[in-house]
Design an enzyme around this catalytic site. Structure first.
Site, PDB file in Angstrom:
ATOM      1  N   GLU A  54       0.642  -1.147   0.066  1.00 41.56           N
ATOM      2  CA  GLU A  54      -0.021   0.056  -0.160  1.00 41.56           C
ATOM      3  C   GLU A  54       0.884   1.332  -0.125  1.00 41.56           C
ATOM      4  OE1 GLU A  54      -0.155  -2.641   1.896  1.00 41.56           O
ATOM      5  OE2 GLU A  54      -2.427  -3.275   2.532  1.00 41.56           O
ATOM      6  N   CYS A  92      -0.255   1.366   7.401  1.00 43.75           N
ATOM      7  CA  CYS A  92      -0.649   1.562   6.406  1.00 43.75           C
ATOM      8  C   CYS A  92      -1.952   2.549   6.173  1.00 43.75           C
ATOM      9  CB  CYS A  92      -0.787   0.719   5.179  1.00 43.75           C
ATOM     10  SG  CYS A  92       0.665  -0.062   4.739  1.00 43.75           S
TER      11      CYS A  92
HETATM   12  N1  THU Z   1       2.137  -6.463   4.162  1.00 45.58           N
HETATM   13  C1  THU Z   1       1.793  -5.954   3.150  1.00 45.58           C
HETATM   14  O1  THU Z   1       2.329  -5.407   2.110  1.00 45.58           O
HETATM   15  N2  THU Z   1       0.720  -4.789   3.464  1.00 45.58           N
HETATM   16  C2  THU Z   1      -0.302  -5.062   4.499  1.00 45.58           C
HETATM   17  O2  THU Z   1      -0.980  -4.168   4.830  1.00 45.58           O
HETATM   18  C3  THU Z   1       0.367  -5.994   5.566  1.00 45.58           C
HETATM   19  C4  THU Z   1       1.408  -6.758   5.415  1.00 45.58           C
HETATM   20  C5  THU Z   1       3.042  -7.397   3.625  1.00 45.58           C
HETATM   21  C6  THU Z   1       4.590  -6.907   4.397  1.00 45.58           C
HETATM   22  C7  THU Z   1       5.282  -8.581   4.544  1.00 45.58           C
HETATM   23  O3  THU Z   1       6.015  -8.540   3.463  1.00 45.58           O
HETATM   24  C8  THU Z   1       4.088  -9.351   4.201  1.00 45.58           C
HETATM   25  O4  THU Z   1       2.899  -8.556   3.951  1.00 45.58           O
HETATM   26  C9  THU Z   1       4.006 -10.170   5.539  1.00 45.58           C
HETATM   27  O5  THU Z   1       3.519  -9.500   6.720  1.00 45.58           O
END
Ligand code: THU
Length: 129
Positions: A54, A92
């Site tokens: 995000e 986020c």
């Molecule tokens: N992650 C995201 O990209 N967005 C989120 O809102 C939650 C988690 C990613 C971070 C990490 O690379 C993976 O998901 C596992 O936590």
């Protein structure tokens, strides 16, 4: 528009960098002028340095001078398999509240269905100065 955002997010998902969790996430951000920016999660060996999809999408749009946003679609799943909704993490949500109005739409997709929330619903009492 949701389908177009989904198409863009699915394409971006291939670029997720998630060698540690294997959980791949992609986001497609629609700006007020109709342009779309995508982002993916970018992990780091120092786990806390990981960037979520995000914020990655917002960083791309903000870096190109965009400041007005309409909606963000998010998909994610283990090994890129989309089978459940992937709601944005707390950081986020707070990050988005810096740039988005309370009625900004956050669209989740589980591969079959869409679920739409406003930022206000997901972050009822965000911090502001
Ligand atoms: N992650 C995201 O990209 N967005 C989120 O809102 C939650 C988690 C990613 C971070 C990490 O690379 C993976 O998901 C596992 O936590």
């Amino acid at each position: 528009m949701k389908e177009i955002l989904l198409e863009r997010a699915l394409k971006a998902l291939e670029n997720a960098y998630a060698p540690y969790s294997k959980f791949q996430v992609a986001a497609a951000l629609e700006c007020a002028d109709g342009s779309i920016f995508t982002g993916v999660n970018i992990e780091n060996a120092s786990f806390g340095a990981t960037l979520c999809a995000e914020r990655s999408a917002f960083a791309a749009a903000l870096s190109e001078g965009k400041r007005q946003f309409v909606r963000l679609l998010i998909i994610g799943g283990s090994a890129g398999h989309i089978s459940a909704y992937c709601p944005p993490c707390g950081i986020c949500r707070q990050f988005m509240s810096e740039f988005c109005a309370p009625d900004f739409e956050i669209v989740l997709c589980n591969g079959e269905q869409f679920e739409t929330h406003t930022l206000k619903e997901l972050l009822p009492k965000g911090f502001s100065l």
